[in-house]
Design a protein around this motif. Sequence first.
Motif, mmCIF file in Angstrom:
data_model
loop_
_atom_site.group_PDB
_atom_site.id
_atom_site.type_symbol
_atom_site.label_atom_id
_atom_site.label_comp_id
_atom_site.label_asym_id
_atom_site.label_seq_id
_atom_site.Cartn_x
_atom_site.Cartn_y
_atom_site.Cartn_z
ATOM 1 N N ILE A 42 0.890 -1.167 0.000
ATOM 2 C CA ILE A 42 0.000 0.000 0.000
ATOM 3 C C ILE A 42 0.923 1.210 0.000
ATOM 4 N N PHE A 43 0.816 2.032 -1.028
ATOM 5 C CA PHE A 43 1.675 3.201 -1.159
ATOM 6 C C PHE A 43 0.919 4.427 -0.656
ATOM 7 N N TYR A 44 1.552 5.170 0.239
ATOM 8 C CA TYR A 44 0.918 6.361 0.795
ATOM 9 C C TYR A 44 1.364 7.638 0.085
ATOM 10 N N THR A 45 2.524 7.577 -0.579
ATOM 11 C CA THR A 45 2.998 8.745 -1.333
ATOM 12 C C THR A 45 3.576 8.277 -2.660
ATOM 13 N N LEU A 46 3.652 9.186 -3.603
ATOM 14 C CA LEU A 46 4.252 8.882 -4.895
ATOM 15 C C LEU A 46 5.726 8.529 -4.731
ATOM 16 N N THR A 47 6.428 9.248 -3.850
ATOM 17 C CA THR A 47 7.853 8.987 -3.623
ATOM 18 C C THR A 47 8.054 7.575 -3.076
ATOM 19 N N GLU A 48 7.218 7.161 -2.140
ATOM 20 C CA GLU A 48 7.316 5.805 -1.595
ATOM 21 C C GLU A 48 7.122 4.768 -2.699
ATOM 22 N N GLN A 50 7.660 5.149 -5.927
ATOM 23 C CA GLN A 50 8.804 5.178 -6.830
ATOM 24 C C GLN A 50 9.993 4.424 -6.251
ATOM 25 N N VAL A 51 10.273 4.603 -4.965
ATOM 26 C CA VAL A 51 11.411 3.948 -4.319
ATOM 27 C C VAL A 51 11.198 2.440 -4.252
ATOM 28 N N VAL A 52 10.024 2.012 -3.812
ATOM 29 C CA VAL A 52 9.749 0.578 -3.671
ATOM 30 C C VAL A 52 9.751 -0.111 -5.035
ATOM 31 N N ILE A 53 9.122 0.487 -6.027
ATOM 32 C CA ILE A 53 9.070 -0.110 -7.358
ATOM 33 C C ILE A 53 10.453 -0.150 -7.990
ATOM 34 N N GLU A 54 11.260 0.882 -7.821
ATOM 35 C CA GLU A 54 12.626 0.879 -8.360
ATOM 36 C C GLU A 54 13.472 -0.200 -7.701
ATOM 37 N N ASN A 55 13.337 -0.379 -6.381
ATOM 38 C CA ASN A 55 14.079 -1.448 -5.701
ATOM 39 C C ASN A 55 13.663 -2.817 -6.216
ATOM 40 N N TRP A 56 12.367 -3.017 -6.425
ATOM 41 C CA TRP A 56 11.888 -4.290 -6.957
ATOM 42 C C TRP A 56 12.390 -4.512 -8.384
ATOM 43 N N ARG A 57 12.339 -3.469 -9.207
ATOM 44 C CA ARG A 57 12.799 -3.576 -10.597
ATOM 45 C C ARG A 57 14.276 -3.929 -10.659
#
Length: 95
Positions: A42-48, A50-57
Motif C-alpha cells: 500500500i503506497f501512501y505517497t508517490l515517492t514511496e 517510486q522507491v519501492v518499485i525501483e528497488n523491486w525492478r
Amino acid sequence: MCSPTKISRCESVFITPGSPWENGYCESFNGRMRDELLNGEIFYTLTEAQVVIENWREHYNTRRPHSSLGYRPPVPEVVLSKEMKGVIETGQMAA
C-alpha cells in the motif's frame, strides 16, 4: 481467423504494434509485478511508490533467478579485488 467448418481461406490476425495486452512478454512481466509487488503493498505517497518499485525492478533485473536462464540471475554478482576497484574508479593501473 479460421473457422473449423470453413477451411477455404485462413488469414492471420493483425496485432497492433505497441499494444501491451497483446504481447506475451509484457503480459508476463505485468502479471509478475502485480503478483510479487503491487498486491502486497500500500503506497501512501508517490515517492514511496517510486522507491519501492525501483528497488523491486533492480532486484528483478539483476538478482532474481529466471527460469529461462536455468534459474540463474540475469546479472551475476562480481567480486572485485581492491586493485581492480581502484582501476575502475581512477581508470589507471597501479605501478
